[in-house]
Design a protein around this motif. Structure first.
Motif, PDB file in Angstrom:
ATOM      1  N   GLN A  65       0.785  -1.298   0.099  1.00 15.71           N
ATOM      2  CA  GLN A  65       0.138   0.067  -0.119  1.00 15.71           C
ATOM      3  C   GLN A  65       0.986   1.282  -0.014  1.00 15.71           C
ATOM      4  OE1 GLN A  65      -3.219  -1.973   3.037  1.00 15.71           O
ATOM      5  NE2 GLN A  65      -2.964   0.224   3.228  1.00 15.71           N
ATOM      6  N   CYS A  73      -6.948  -0.817   5.141  1.00 13.42           N
ATOM      7  CA  CYS A  73      -7.291  -1.400   4.050  1.00 13.42           C
ATOM      8  C   CYS A  73      -7.718  -2.796   4.220  1.00 13.42           C
ATOM      9  CB  CYS A  73      -6.298  -1.027   2.843  1.00 13.42           C
ATOM     10  SG  CYS A  73      -5.962   0.704   2.411  1.00 13.42           S
ATOM     11  N   ARG A  75      -7.392  -6.335   2.540  1.00 17.44           N
ATOM     12  CA  ARG A  75      -6.646  -7.042   1.225  1.00 17.44           C
ATOM     13  C   ARG A  75      -7.291  -8.303   0.744  1.00 17.44           C
ATOM     14  NH1 ARG A  75      -0.512  -6.047   3.451  1.00 17.44           N
ATOM     15  NH2 ARG A  75      -0.600  -3.825   3.546  1.00 17.44           N
ATOM     16  N   TYR A  89      -6.379  -4.421  -2.882  1.00 16.70           N
ATOM     17  CA  TYR A  89      -6.536  -3.865  -1.574  1.00 16.70           C
ATOM     18  C   TYR A  89      -7.702  -2.509  -1.717  1.00 16.70           C
ATOM     19  CZ  TYR A  89      -3.427  -0.002  -2.432  1.00 16.70           C
ATOM     20  OH  TYR A  89      -2.775   1.083  -2.850  1.00 16.70           O
ATOM     21  N   CYS A  91      -9.572   0.508   0.346  1.00 14.92           N
ATOM     22  CA  CYS A  91      -9.473   1.442   1.478  1.00 14.92           C
ATOM     23  C   CYS A  91     -10.650   2.356   1.543  1.00 14.92           C
ATOM     24  CB  CYS A  91      -8.346   2.329   1.473  1.00 14.92           C
ATOM     25  SG  CYS A  91      -6.685   1.648   1.109  1.00 14.92           S
TER      26      CYS A  91
END
Length: 142
Positions: A65, A73, A75, A89, A91
């Protein structure tokens, strides 16, 4: 002949446990990233004349990231082999990304990451090379 229902129940439980285990690797250490030696790295963007950035890597998971360093986040591990890891991922409120890390040696890697950060797209291709030791408490990009 009651063994079959027991076997079927055990098999069903094994499949369920297997499914839960398959969902878990997003938080487990990635095999590919575990091969990267901790230390100070220079990250050079491929095709750019900009000077390389320095990154102290104590835990190589930070590479996943790079554009969302402080975001919480979720994943999803797409691929994880000894030589390569691919992770998507998300967020909430910050965007998302997909990162591919290819390990050349324990001291060098290629990284491709793309996605959206703060409603703007990013697409970065860089090479990382270990250049020395660092204080692992200072793992910020400079």
């Amino acid at each position: 002949m009651r063994r079959f229902p027991v076997v079927r129940t055990c098999l069903g439980a094994s499949v369920l446990i297997g499914a839960l285990t398959a969902a878990a690797p997003a938080s487990a250490p990635l095999v590919a990233l575990s091969r990267i030696e901790p230390g100070l790295y220079q990250l050079k963007e491929v095709g750019s004349s900009a000077p390389p950035k320095s990154l102290c890597i104590a835990n190589a998971a930070v590479l996943i990231q790079l554009e969302h360093p402080d975001a919480n986040c979720s994943r999803f591990v797409i691929d994880d082999t000894p030589d390569s890891a691919t992770v998507h991922y998300t967020c909430p409120g910050s965007g998302h990304g997909r990162t591919v890390v290819k390990i050349a040696t324990p001291r060098s890697f290629d990284l491709e990451t793309q996605g959206i950060v703060n409603r703007a797209p990013f697409d970065i291709d860089m090479q990382g090379r270990r250049v020395g030791d660092c204080d692992p408490r200072k793992a910020a990009l400079r």
